[in-house]
Design a protein around this motif. Structure first.
Motif, PDB file in Angstrom:
ATOM      1  N   TRP A 194       0.829  -1.212   0.000  1.00 21.87           N
ATOM      2  CA  TRP A 194       0.000   0.000   0.000  1.00 21.87           C
ATOM      3  C   TRP A 194       0.857   1.253   0.000  1.00 21.87           C
ATOM      4  CZ3 TRP A 194      -4.241  -1.083   4.257  1.00 21.87           C
ATOM      5  CH2 TRP A 194      -5.140  -2.051   3.768  1.00 21.87           C
ATOM      6  N   ASP A 195       1.888   1.262   0.827  1.00 16.58           N
ATOM      7  CA  ASP A 195       2.747   2.449   0.893  1.00 16.58           C
ATOM      8  C   ASP A 195       3.429   2.709  -0.448  1.00 16.58           C
ATOM      9  OD1 ASP A 195       2.081   2.913   3.529  1.00 16.58           O
ATOM     10  OD2 ASP A 195       3.856   1.899   4.356  1.00 16.58           O
ATOM     11  N   HIS A 231       0.857   4.206  -2.807  1.00 20.17           N
ATOM     12  CA  HIS A 231       0.682   5.632  -2.525  1.00 20.17           C
ATOM     13  C   HIS A 231       1.838   6.425  -3.131  1.00 20.17           C
ATOM     14  CE1 HIS A 231       0.615   9.401  -0.227  1.00 20.17           C
ATOM     15  NE2 HIS A 231      -0.667   9.134   0.054  1.00 20.17           N
ATOM     16  N   GLN A 281       1.526   9.087  -6.194  1.00 23.34           N
ATOM     17  CA  GLN A 281       1.941  10.473  -5.974  1.00 23.34           C
ATOM     18  C   GLN A 281       2.907  10.930  -7.085  1.00 23.34           C
ATOM     19  OE1 GLN A 281       0.996  12.578  -2.935  1.00 23.34           O
ATOM     20  NE2 GLN A 281       1.402  13.852  -4.733  1.00 23.34           N
ATOM     21  N   MET A 332      -5.962   7.822   0.102  1.00 23.66           N
ATOM     22  CA  MET A 332      -5.637   7.919  -1.324  1.00 23.66           C
ATOM     23  C   MET A 332      -6.516   8.967  -2.002  1.00 23.66           C
ATOM     24  SD  MET A 332      -3.217   5.655  -2.364  1.00 23.66           S
ATOM     25  CE  MET A 332      -3.615   5.276  -4.077  1.00 23.66           C
ATOM     26  N   ASP A 356      -5.712  12.599  -0.632  1.00 19.69           N
ATOM     27  CA  ASP A 356      -4.407  13.090  -1.086  1.00 19.69           C
ATOM     28  C   ASP A 356      -4.389  13.382  -2.588  1.00 19.69           C
ATOM     29  OD1 ASP A 356      -3.523  12.885   1.491  1.00 19.69           O
ATOM     30  OD2 ASP A 356      -2.292  11.087   1.191  1.00 19.69           O
TER      31      ASP A 356
END
Length: 434
Positions: free
Chosen positions: A193-194, A197, A201, A259, A262
């Motif tokens: 997941w990180d 992200h 981004q 998510m 952001d």
């Protein structure tokens, strides 16, 4: 196209029970009366049933409501219907096709007004079993047809010791990645997941594409939510208890909301339907989306120059997880005895020539033994390799139908400020009272 393929044993499919999906690309609200037209479906085979007619069947008018998978769905079903009617004078079948966005509302309305179709193609069936509305397999299908289903699919089509769902197609989900967009963004394929992200981004910061597509509209919000909660170690429960409001599921929904908040997904995720989002990915508007096997065919048709990879879905810790799916046919016990005619049509459809053409054209995995022998699975390797790690909808739980409907209408509200804990508690309340 950049993909990772391996030879996959057909026996793999027999080991996993796949329960309930939502599919669908194209379609939506068309009614096709039974009638003429050139047919290319494989004909032949004797039909069984009551007396009367050259094919041994009494006259009957049947209705069929089917979910749309692609622009081919109507034609495929109509070809089978035309061929069956040609072999069975006096039996007619009126076909209605609905999109996945609409079909649950349509069938609920029909059942409530005592106008249920004789044959239904959809995902969940447990609620209809609880209301004693469906024929079981042994009441209308031939022994040969029942024996041809893969064993794992029979298990997940069975309630109270009887099979009420007739497996139609199978699938699993994987992450589709636009290679060119990730390269332009300087991002790597994510496994956690990180990392997802971070990659999203970079895509948003360095390209004109959306980072990750999150379709939380009512077409198939339960699938998108399922992908996240399964990849976070949670789940939907079992055939005896629905569990939506759990610590693991809450952590997943909170990350989904992060998510969105952001700006790493498309705008208005709560109103985004899966089908148009997948089309937009094919045209290069997204860096990453979760997709299913037919997307490979849609890419070939609509943007064959797209460079993409199919990889494992990112999870909270990098382990493997996916949503396993299967849709079903089912037969309603309506006024009058049409069981012989319904069963004869379904037996005809599941004949290898007819069934293989349907499943191959739609781009799914076969659920019959003869279908597995007649199709090539190599192209689906990225999906079949994930099946051992798949989780499924608890479709044999009678409360699942109402739970799914609540998920479809409520989970998208996290994109407009709703608190994830409150949303999950509300869905759990519906499950507990269904």
């Amino acid at each position: 196209m950049k993909r990772t393929f391996a030879t996959v044993s057909l026996a793999m499919l027999t080991a996993f029970g796949l329960a309930a999906c939502g599919g669908g690309n194209g379609g939506g609200g068309t009614t096709t009366p039974a009638g003429g037209g050139e047919t290319t479906a494989g004909a032949g085979g004797e039909t069984t049933g009551g007396e009367g007619g050259e094919g041994g069947l009494a006259e009957a008018e049947l209705t069929m409501l089917a979910a749309s998978y692609s622009d081919n769905t109507t034609t495929l079903w109509q070809e089978v219907i035309d061929a069956f009617e040609a072999d069975n004078p006096g039996v007619t079948i009126e076909l209605e096709i609905q999109s996945w966005e609409n079909i649950n509302d349509v069938i609920r309305t029909k059942v409530q007004s005592n106008q249920a179709p004789d044959i239904l193609s959809i995902d969940a069936f447990s609620g209809y079993v609880e209301d004693e509305l469906l024929y079981s397999a042994d009441e209308i299908l031939s022994e040969e047809t029942i024996a041809d289903f893969q064993d794992g699919f029979i298990q997940n089509a069975t309630m109270d010791g009887k099979q009420y769902g007739f497996p139609l197609i199978a699938s699993a989900r994987a992450l589709f990645v636009n290679d060119a967009i990730l390269e332009e963004a300087g991002a790597s394929v994510p496994t956690t997941w990180d990392e997802l992200h971070e990659a999203a981004q970079l895509i948003v910061d360095n390209t004109d594409a959306y980072g990750y597509g999150m379709p939380l509209g009512n077409e198939e919000a339960q699938a998108e939510l399922g992908i996240w909660i399964f990849s976070g170690g949670g789940g939907y429960g079992s055939d005896s208890e629905i569990t939506v409001d759990s610590a693991e599921n809450l952590a997943a929904v909170e990350f989904m909301k992060k998510m969105i908040d952001d700006g790493l997904t498309q705008p208005n995720a709560g109103a985004t339907q899966r089908t148009p989002m997948q089309d937009a990915f094919i045209q290069g508007e997204y860096g990453m989306v979760v997709g299913l096997p037919p997307m490979m065919g849609w890419i070939e048709e609509r943007n064959p120059d797209l460079e993409y990879s199919i990889v494992d879905i990112p999870t909270v810790d990098g382990s493997q997880a996916t949503l396993g799916v299967a849709d079903h046919l089912m037969a309603f016990k309506n006024d009058g005895d049409k069981g012989a005619q319904i069963g004869a049509f379904l037996d005809f459809f599941y004949q290898a020539d007819n069934y293989v053409k349907f499943v191959d054209t739609e781009g799914f995995l076969p659920v019959t033994k003869s279908g597995a022998e007649g199709t090539t699975l190599d192209q689906f390797a990225p999906f079949t390799e994930l099946l051992p790690f798949a989780q499924f909808y608890p479709s044999t739980n009678p409360a699942w139908s109402a739970t799914q409907a609540e998920i479809q209408s409520q989970i998208g509200t996290i994109s407009t400020g709703a608190n994830p804990a409150d949303v999950l508690a509300g869905i759990q309340s519906v499950a507990d009272n269904s």
